[in-house]
Write an enzyme that holds these catalytic residues in place. Structure first.
Site, PDB file in Angstrom:
ATOM      1  CB  CYS A  66     -20.838  -0.658  26.166  1.00 24.83           C
ATOM      2  SG  CYS A  66     -19.893   0.247  24.929  1.00 24.83           S
ATOM      3  CB  CYS A  72     -21.096   5.630  22.578  1.00 25.51           C
ATOM      4  SG  CYS A  72     -22.206   5.108  21.258  1.00 25.51           S
ATOM      5  CB  CYS A 154     -20.406  -1.196  19.237  1.00 27.64           C
ATOM      6  SG  CYS A 154     -22.181  -0.887  19.431  1.00 27.64           S
ATOM      7  CD  GLN A 262     -38.694  -3.063  12.424  1.00 22.26           C
ATOM      8  OE1 GLN A 262     -37.819  -2.422  12.997  1.00 22.26           O
ATOM      9  NE2 GLN A 262     -39.961  -2.699  12.462  1.00 22.26           N
ATOM     10  CG  ASN A 296     -41.040  -7.364   8.081  1.00 17.61           C
ATOM     11  OD1 ASN A 296     -40.246  -8.298   7.999  1.00 17.61           O
ATOM     12  ND2 ASN A 296     -41.419  -6.856   9.245  1.00 17.61           N
ATOM     13  CD  GLU A 312     -43.302   2.189   1.777  1.00 20.50           C
ATOM     14  OE1 GLU A 312     -42.730   3.291   1.815  1.00 20.50           O
ATOM     15  OE2 GLU A 312     -43.651   1.552   2.792  1.00 20.50           O
ATOM     16  CG  ASN A 340     -47.876  11.172   0.535  1.00 17.92           C
ATOM     17  OD1 ASN A 340     -47.676  10.683   1.655  1.00 17.92           O
ATOM     18  ND2 ASN A 340     -47.699  12.462   0.287  1.00 17.92           N
ATOM     19  CG  ASP A 361     -44.800  -1.318  10.468  1.00 18.07           C
ATOM     20  OD1 ASP A 361     -44.525  -0.641  11.476  1.00 18.07           O
ATOM     21  OD2 ASP A 361     -43.962  -2.052   9.908  1.00 18.07           O
ATOM     22  CB  CYS A 387     -41.343   2.982  15.751  1.00 17.98           C
ATOM     23  SG  CYS A 387     -41.627   4.201  14.462  1.00 17.98           S
TER      24      CYS A 387
END
Length: 431
Positions: A66, A72, A154, A262, A296, A312, A340, A361, A387
């Site tokens: 890039c 950036c 990009c 995702q 998912n 969820e 929650n 997840d 993550c």
């Protein structure tokens, strides 16, 4: 100009060196390189620095693809070969598990790879109207700044979307109130949607310009006049849902542009495959999918024959998951609830009914309340998709040292190539 020998990379992809007893973090440097650096932040025990010159380059150094790299702030590791990036992420995961969790990993899973460029199917693209910089800017934030980078392409966006950035800049400048459009939401599924966040209502002329742009470039133009739930197509006859598929499980999932999905379609499919291999859903089993989103992982579990309970915190996503189950003929094997999970208790988990297995997840905050709430009746097998290696390691420590689980294995998925973001998956089994 001070000189350093880079020893390793930290969790943000910065080169780590020691000079005169201080730790130096050098952006853009790679292990075993000899570099000149310039410090921009100095503290008593460490300094943060920019790379000035490479005196001896690593064999793993790559030429950034890039032309806006370094300006950036979206990418931080394009200067390293893809294999080196993934190896660094694997080491970050292993270090977190060793240092924070103090656990021994039974097996290191092979890293999950996918396309390195043009992979991003979701993105929030910033917009700023700045006459001193030539009018409207469209792109991502500058490095270490709240300003929008002046960029015309990009490399991590799909090529068609990347090529649209200059035209999108011209389009927004023609609208009645370009200074009242702070962002454009990109969402890709069965079609490409560009949803403009409009703080003022569009005029008839604005709508005509937007629709003509969409027609010319083969994209769907949406607006978002308020919160995420207000996003809607400008064409009245256009469906309010996009769709992505999981061909391995014969699934179609509908979503709205502002729903969480995702960003990397290929890695998501491979990650689901790995999760199902580790979880091994069987007919007759009851499996919980916590932080289930729009289904998912839940729907692949149900497709493989198990009964799934998805939980969820978002009412909208729970409704979407239930609708997706019905769309795929899986309502009889699935149930979805709003709760929650950051306030989970042993009572709330037991209320889900007897569970054979569990998939977790969570967002970056992790699932500490969930793992603390597990008791002797908890599932014998847990697959944890993370993550954030730090919160995974924190929760792994509780599972292993307090709850009687063994960590059978862990590995990374390169969900965000050229960034320091670490996506990982781990398997725990009760001894």
């Amino acid at each position: 100009m001070p000189v350093a020998i880079i020893e390793s990379l930290d969790h943000e992809g910065r080169g780590v060196a020691h000079v005169d007893g201080k730790v130096i973090f050098v952006e853009g440097a790679l292990p075993r390189e000899k570099v000149e650096f310039s410090s921009y932040r100095k503290r008593s025990s460490f300094e943060q620095a920019s790379l000035s010159r490479v005196l001896r380059a690593s064999a793993q150094r790559a030429e950034p693809a890039c032309k806006f790299y370094g300006i950036c702030g979206g990418c931080s590791m394009q200067h390293a070969e893809l294999g080196a990036q993934v190896a660094t992420k694997q080491r970050v995961l292993e270090d977190a598990l060793k240092r924070i969790a103090k656990v021994t990993v039974g097996s290191i899973y092979p890293a999950i790879y996918g396309p390195a460029w043009g992979y991003r199917s979701r993105a929030r693209i910033g917009v700023r109207s700045i006459p001193k910089k030539g009018g409207v800017l469209v792109g991502f934030h500058e490095k270490k700044s709240s300003y929008i980078a002046d960029m015309s392409s990009c490399e991590i966006l799909p090529p068609k979307v990347s090529a649209l950035l200059p035209a999108l800049r011209v389009l927004i400048a023609q609208l009645s109130a370009p200074d009242r459009i702070p962002q454009v939401e990109l969402a890709m599924g069965d079609r490409i949607v560009l949803a403009l966040r409009n703080l003022l209502p569009f005029t008839k002329k604005d709508i005509a310009l937007l629709l003509a742009f969409g027609e010319q470039h083969g994209v769907c133009m949406w607006q978002q006049p308020g919160g995420p739930e207000t996003v809607m197509p400008l064409r009245a006859d256009e469906s309010r849902f996009l769709e992505y598929t999981l061909p391995e499980f014969d699934l179609r999932l509908q979503f709205r542009p502002t729903d969480f999905t995702q960003v990397n379609v290929d890695i998501n499919r491979l990650l689901i495959r790995r999760a199902m291999q580790l979880l091994d859903p069987q007919p007759g089993e009851r499996i919980a999918d916590l932080f289930c989103g729009l289904g998912n992982f839940s729907l692949p579990i149900a497709r493989l024959g198990a009964q799934v309970v998805g939980v969820e915190g978002s009412q909208a996503l729970v409704a979407r998951a239930a609708d997706n189950a019905a769309l795929n003929g899986l309502s009889a094997r699935s149930r979805f609830e709003v709760a929650n999970l950051f306030d989970a208790t042993p009572h709330s988990l037991r209320a889900l009914g007897p569970l054979d297995k569990m998939l977790i997840d969570p967002p970056r905050e992790g699932a500490v309340s969930v793992v603390k709430a597990l008791d002797a009746q908890s599932p014998r097998r847990i697959v944890y998709v993370s993550c954030n290696p730090a919160t995974l390691a924190r929760d792994a420590a509780i599972l292993v040292h307090d709850k009687g689980y063994v960590m059978r294995g862990a590995g990374v998925a390169n969900m965000f190539p050229h960034t320091s973001h670490v996506e990982s998956i781990a398997l725990f089994e009760r001894v």
